[in-house]
Scaffold this active site. Structure first.
Site, PDB file in Angstrom:
ATOM      1  N   ARG A   4      55.439  14.300 -21.820  1.00  0.00           N
ATOM      2  CA  ARG A   4      56.080  13.385 -22.623  1.00  0.00           C
ATOM      3  C   ARG A   4      57.003  12.571 -21.991  1.00  0.00           C
ATOM      4  NH1 ARG A   4      61.054  14.231 -26.716  1.00  0.00           N
ATOM      5  NH2 ARG A   4      60.994  12.378 -27.614  1.00  0.00           N
ATOM      6  N   HIS A   5      56.849  11.218 -22.262  1.00  0.00           N
ATOM      7  CA  HIS A   5      57.689  10.163 -21.902  1.00  0.00           C
ATOM      8  C   HIS A   5      59.188  10.655 -21.606  1.00  0.00           C
ATOM      9  CE1 HIS A   5      59.739   8.988 -25.626  1.00  0.00           C
ATOM     10  NE2 HIS A   5      58.670   9.119 -25.984  1.00  0.00           N
TER      11      HIS A   5
ATOM     12  N   ASN B 286      65.753   7.772 -28.764  1.00  0.00           N
ATOM     13  CA  ASN B 286      65.895   9.063 -28.403  1.00  0.00           C
ATOM     14  C   ASN B 286      67.251   9.599 -28.605  1.00  0.00           C
ATOM     15  OD1 ASN B 286      62.892   9.647 -26.182  1.00  0.00           O
ATOM     16  ND2 ASN B 286      62.955   9.531 -28.218  1.00  0.00           N
TER      17      ASN B 286
ATOM     18  N   GLN C  59      60.990   6.743 -33.587  1.00  0.00           N
ATOM     19  CA  GLN C  59      60.333   5.741 -32.748  1.00  0.00           C
ATOM     20  C   GLN C  59      59.239   5.286 -33.384  1.00  0.00           C
ATOM     21  OE1 GLN C  59      62.158   5.539 -28.285  1.00  0.00           O
ATOM     22  NE2 GLN C  59      61.127   7.343 -28.987  1.00  0.00           N
TER      23      GLN C  59
ATOM     24  N   ARG D 217      57.317   2.942 -23.128  1.00  0.00           N
ATOM     25  CA  ARG D 217      57.964   4.174 -22.508  1.00  0.00           C
ATOM     26  C   ARG D 217      57.093   5.217 -21.948  1.00  0.00           C
ATOM     27  NH1 ARG D 217      57.955   3.973 -28.288  1.00  0.00           N
ATOM     28  NH2 ARG D 217      57.158   5.974 -29.309  1.00  0.00           N
TER      29      ARG D 217
ATOM     30  N   GLU E 178      51.999   6.882 -29.824  1.00  0.00           N
ATOM     31  CA  GLU E 178      52.444   7.869 -30.640  1.00  0.00           C
ATOM     32  C   GLU E 178      52.194   7.552 -32.130  1.00  0.00           C
ATOM     33  OE1 GLU E 178      53.832  10.468 -31.350  1.00  0.00           O
ATOM     34  OE2 GLU E 178      56.044  10.535 -30.735  1.00  0.00           O
TER      35      GLU E 178
ATOM     36  N   HIS F  92      53.532  10.947 -25.906  1.00  0.00           N
ATOM     37  CA  HIS F  92      54.546  11.000 -26.775  1.00  0.00           C
ATOM     38  C   HIS F  92      54.737  12.502 -27.505  1.00  0.00           C
ATOM     39  CE1 HIS F  92      54.692   6.565 -26.535  1.00  0.00           C
ATOM     40  NE2 HIS F  92      53.262   6.800 -26.761  1.00  0.00           N
TER      41      HIS F  92
END
Length: 228
Positions: free
Chosen positions: A8-9, A15, A21, A58, A85, A151
């Protein structure tokens, strides 16, 4: 067989503010860059055959930071559109309170992508990625190892898809920078549940779980979003 490590980023400002997002392209913040570097340090314990990424910045920057740590050139990162995502439609940009106000209770969110549709694009993309690497490997060579930066909604979907009897895998947090290992075997993706210590070490105690950051995902777990 190919081992696929979904990462995951790192954290973004949305966040941190618990804003949804989805497909909105929000960059990493400095904390997120540090988280990506930490993940890269962990992953540098292994040798890798490639890195793929979602096209959102991201995820791509997370992949580029990790690539530097593991010795892969950023230009070699393969961008896969299908790893983007999950789309949350009119919920994107909303925080917990705003979501409850605009879409109370079980009200549908216009434009939200169904999880089945996320699986229908992500799983074939991962299978195709693995098969491309397997075709290029000499017979008898070790299993390929790939890093995929993506994501929380994508990782949650893959977890649910490959092991649906463990609904939502509530015991597996998906924090920023966390690593989740899977394997490709004969055209399918399988979960490797914390068989690699990197998975465990990548889940930082000082990071918030994805489901806590995203009020739509939290609602799908059967709870109302937290209103603070």
């Amino acid at each position: 067989m190919t081992l696929i490590y979904l990462v995951r980023h790192g954290e973004t400002d949305w966040n941190r503010a618990r804003r949804i997002q989805g497909s909105t392209d929000i960059p990493l913040n400095d904390t997120g860059r540090a988280q990506a570097a930490r993940s890269g340090h962990l992953l540098a314990r292994r040798t890798w055959d490639g890195i793929a990424s979602s096209p959102l910045s991201r995820a791509f920057e997370t992949g580029a930071i990790i690539a530097r740590e593991v010795g892969i050139a950023a230009e070699e990162i393969e961008v896969l559109e299908d790893l983007v995502e999950r789309r949350y439609g009119e919920a994107e940009g909303l925080d917990d309170r705003e979501l409850v106000q605009l879409f109370p209770g079980d009200s549908p969110v216009p434009g939200r992508e169904r999880r089945e549709d996320v699986a229908a694009r992500v799983i074939p993309a991962l299978v195709a990625l693995a098969e491309r690497h397997e075709r290029d490997r000499p017979e008898g060579s070790p299993d390929a190892r790939l890093i995929v930066t993506t994501h929380g909604g994508v990782i949650r979907t893959v977890l649910n898809h490959v092991s649906p009897q463990a609904k939502y895998h509530r015991g597996i947090p998906i924090t920023n920078g966390s690593v989740h290992s899977f394997r490709h075997v004969n055209g399918t993706i399988e979960l490797v549940l914390f068989n690699d210590p990197i998975d465990v070490e990548s889940i930082a105690d000082d990071c918030v779980d994805f489901d806590e950051q995203n009020a739509v995902e939290y609602r799908e777990l059967g709870s109302e979003p937290r209103v603070q």
